[in-house]
Design an enzyme around this catalytic site. Structure first.
Site, PDB file in Angstrom:
ATOM      1  N   GLY A   1       0.795  -1.210   0.000  1.00 36.22           N
ATOM      2  CA  GLY A   1       0.000   0.000   0.000  1.00 36.22           C
ATOM      3  C   GLY A   1       0.832   1.267   0.000  1.00 36.22           C
ATOM      4  O   GLY A   1       0.553   2.212  -0.732  1.00 36.22           O
TER       5      GLY A   1
ATOM      6  N   GLN B   1      -8.271   1.295   3.838  1.00 39.21           N
ATOM      7  CA  GLN B   1      -9.174   0.798   4.871  1.00 39.21           C
ATOM      8  C   GLN B   1     -10.581   0.507   4.356  1.00 39.21           C
ATOM      9  O   GLN B   1     -11.355  -0.170   5.026  1.00 39.21           O
ATOM     10  CB  GLN B   1      -9.255   1.806   6.029  1.00 39.21           C
ATOM     11  CG  GLN B   1      -7.956   2.006   6.772  1.00 39.21           C
ATOM     12  CD  GLN B   1      -7.487   0.758   7.486  1.00 39.21           C
ATOM     13  OE1 GLN B   1      -8.269  -0.134   7.816  1.00 39.21           O
ATOM     14  NE2 GLN B   1      -6.178   0.679   7.734  1.00 39.21           N
TER      15      GLN B   1
ATOM     16  N   SER C   1      -4.152  -1.709  -0.216  1.00 41.05           N
ATOM     17  CA  SER C   1      -3.180  -2.670   0.301  1.00 41.05           C
ATOM     18  C   SER C   1      -3.864  -3.996   0.561  1.00 41.05           C
ATOM     19  O   SER C   1      -4.860  -4.059   1.296  1.00 41.05           O
ATOM     20  CB  SER C   1      -2.569  -2.140   1.604  1.00 41.05           C
ATOM     21  OG  SER C   1      -1.773  -3.116   2.231  1.00 41.05           O
ATOM     22  N   ALA C   2      -3.325  -5.072  -0.004  1.00 43.48           N
ATOM     23  CA  ALA C   2      -3.958  -6.385   0.131  1.00 43.48           C
ATOM     24  C   ALA C   2      -4.000  -6.866   1.575  1.00 43.48           C
ATOM     25  O   ALA C   2      -4.948  -7.541   1.980  1.00 43.48           O
ATOM     26  CB  ALA C   2      -3.222  -7.409  -0.737  1.00 43.48           C
TER      27      ALA C   2
ATOM     28  N   CYS D   1       1.698   3.374  12.483  1.00 40.60           N
ATOM     29  CA  CYS D   1       2.964   3.504  11.759  1.00 40.60           C
ATOM     30  C   CYS D   1       3.984   4.355  12.504  1.00 40.60           C
ATOM     31  O   CYS D   1       5.096   4.532  12.044  1.00 40.60           O
ATOM     32  CB  CYS D   1       2.717   4.092  10.373  1.00 40.60           C
ATOM     33  SG  CYS D   1       1.794   2.982   9.303  1.00 40.60           S
TER      34      CYS D   1
END
Length: 381
Positions: free
Chosen positions: A89, A190, A207-208, A323
């Site tokens: 992502g 998200q 993002s997977a 993060c």
């Protein structure tokens, strides 16, 4: 020959693998969907070769890659030739920013103050940060002003916030950007697989691992007509991409039921925390929000202390920005909203979290917070 599930093959039953504690941090990474696991194992045997070559094994890998691209594009309602697979992502966001700057010959990026740290880092120190409300929604009047200077390369407004779950007014933001002739990047990490995606964007990233696919796979959709130059593309992980595509289709098929179930559990968390834990602030939009995320801040106690105490009690949660948890800086999202930046806990649900899991968490939370406050010498306040 057996093919990957989710691309025309049946979905297995809910995973029953034993867990250590209860995992409440799917906003960072969702546990691998059983469809993704099966798809990956099937594709490993047939998709290991370089899909850019011409021999038989490579052509089979190319077939799997093309099928995954078509399936993912259909799920995201884009054309296959608008879809690019990336290394994750954050990598998708970096490609979006770098490619747009290169194509437009401009550098300045305008973004909401609550974007993911990957976007903020890619935008750089000279970016323009647009303020948000106390619930985390972007100020559209400020955005209108910010995107009008001719040196603006692009704007970025996420579909929904990764820390507090607030859904952004992307369609309205897209109209403002279109009027200014500025492409809009939407970080939908998200939202993909959980709720309907917004419209009007020029670039969309995901993002997977947020939807139950494998880590190391991202998606970047670039609408035709958007000025964007791709960077050099390295080799792709075909089995991982196949697994990501299969799991995306599976979670979208489950989304209506799962989103309703998780949203009801989040409502229960919001109500119960507010009524059972003294001096607590539940943050973010109460209604216009993602179905799986809730964040609350507790006065008189450090979020990291709560995180460790809850982990010992058997619950894995996040505190502050997922993060920036390894830094001493407070969450930039909560700071931009003007709410308490310490003592915060983010709970984010996934398909394997049960109502019983949530209620056990809610039962122990008051004593955990109380004990943490007592250790800090502020019990009874």
């Amino acid at each position: 020959m057996h093919g990957p599930p989710g691309l025309g093959w049946p979905c297995p039953a809910r995973d029953t693998v034993a867990r250590v504690g209860v995992y409440f941090d799917s906003a960072t990474a969702t546990p691998l969907h059983p469809v993704a696991r099966q798809a990956f194992l099937a594709a490993v045997d047939e998709g290991w070769a370089d899909p850019g070559k011409l021999y038989t094994q490579a052509r089979r890998a190319r077939q799997l890659l093309d099928a995954a691209r078509e399936a993912t594009a259909a799920t995201l309602a884009v054309r296959p030739d608008e879809l690019h697979f990336t290394a994750g992502g954050a990598d998708a966001v970096r490609h979006a920013v770098t490619g747009t700057r290169r194509a437009r010959g401009r550098r300045l990026v305008v973004h909401s103050a609550v974007e993911h740290s990957a976007l903020i880092k890619a935008a750089g120190d000279d970016a323009v940060s647009v303020p948000v409300s106390v619930t985390g929604r972007v100020d559209l009047d400020a955005l209108r002003v910010a995107v009008n200077p001719p040196e603006v390369a692009m704007a970025a407004v996420q579909s929904a916030n990764h820390e507090v779950g607030t859904v952004q007014p992307v369609e309205a933001a897209a109209e403002l950007c279109a009027e200014a002739g500025v492409p809009l990047l939407v970080d939908a990490a998200q939202s993909i697989g959980r709720m309907a995606l917004p419209t009007g964007w020029s670039l969309l990233a995901g993002s997977a691992r947020k939807w139950g696919g494998p880590a190391g796979v991202g998606v970047l959709a670039v609408r035709k007509g958007t000025r964007w130059e791709p960077a050099w593309e390295g080799p792709v992980d075909v089995p991982a991409i196949v697994a990501a595509a299969a799991s995306l289709r599976a979670v979208v098929d489950e989304a209506a039921v799962e989103s309703a179930r998780q949203s009801a559990l989040v409502d229960e968390i919001r109500r119960t925390v507010a009524s059972t834990v003294p001096d607590v602030e539940v943050v973010g939009e109460p209604d216009e929000r993602l179905p799986h995320i809730v964040t609350f801040s507790c006065l008189y106690v450090d979020g990291e202390v709560l995180l460790h105490a809850l982990d010992r009690a058997g619950f894995a949660v996040s505190s502050g920005s997922a993060c920036t948890a390894d830094t001493l800086l407070p969450s930039h999202v909560l700071a931009a909203m003007g709410v308490l930046t310490h003592g915060n806990v983010r709970v984010s649900l996934h398909r394997d979290v049960s109502a019983e899991d949530v209620r056990r968490f809610l039962a122990v939370l008051p004593s955990v917070v109380g004990s943490a406050r007592a250790e800090a010498g502020v019990a009874g306040l």
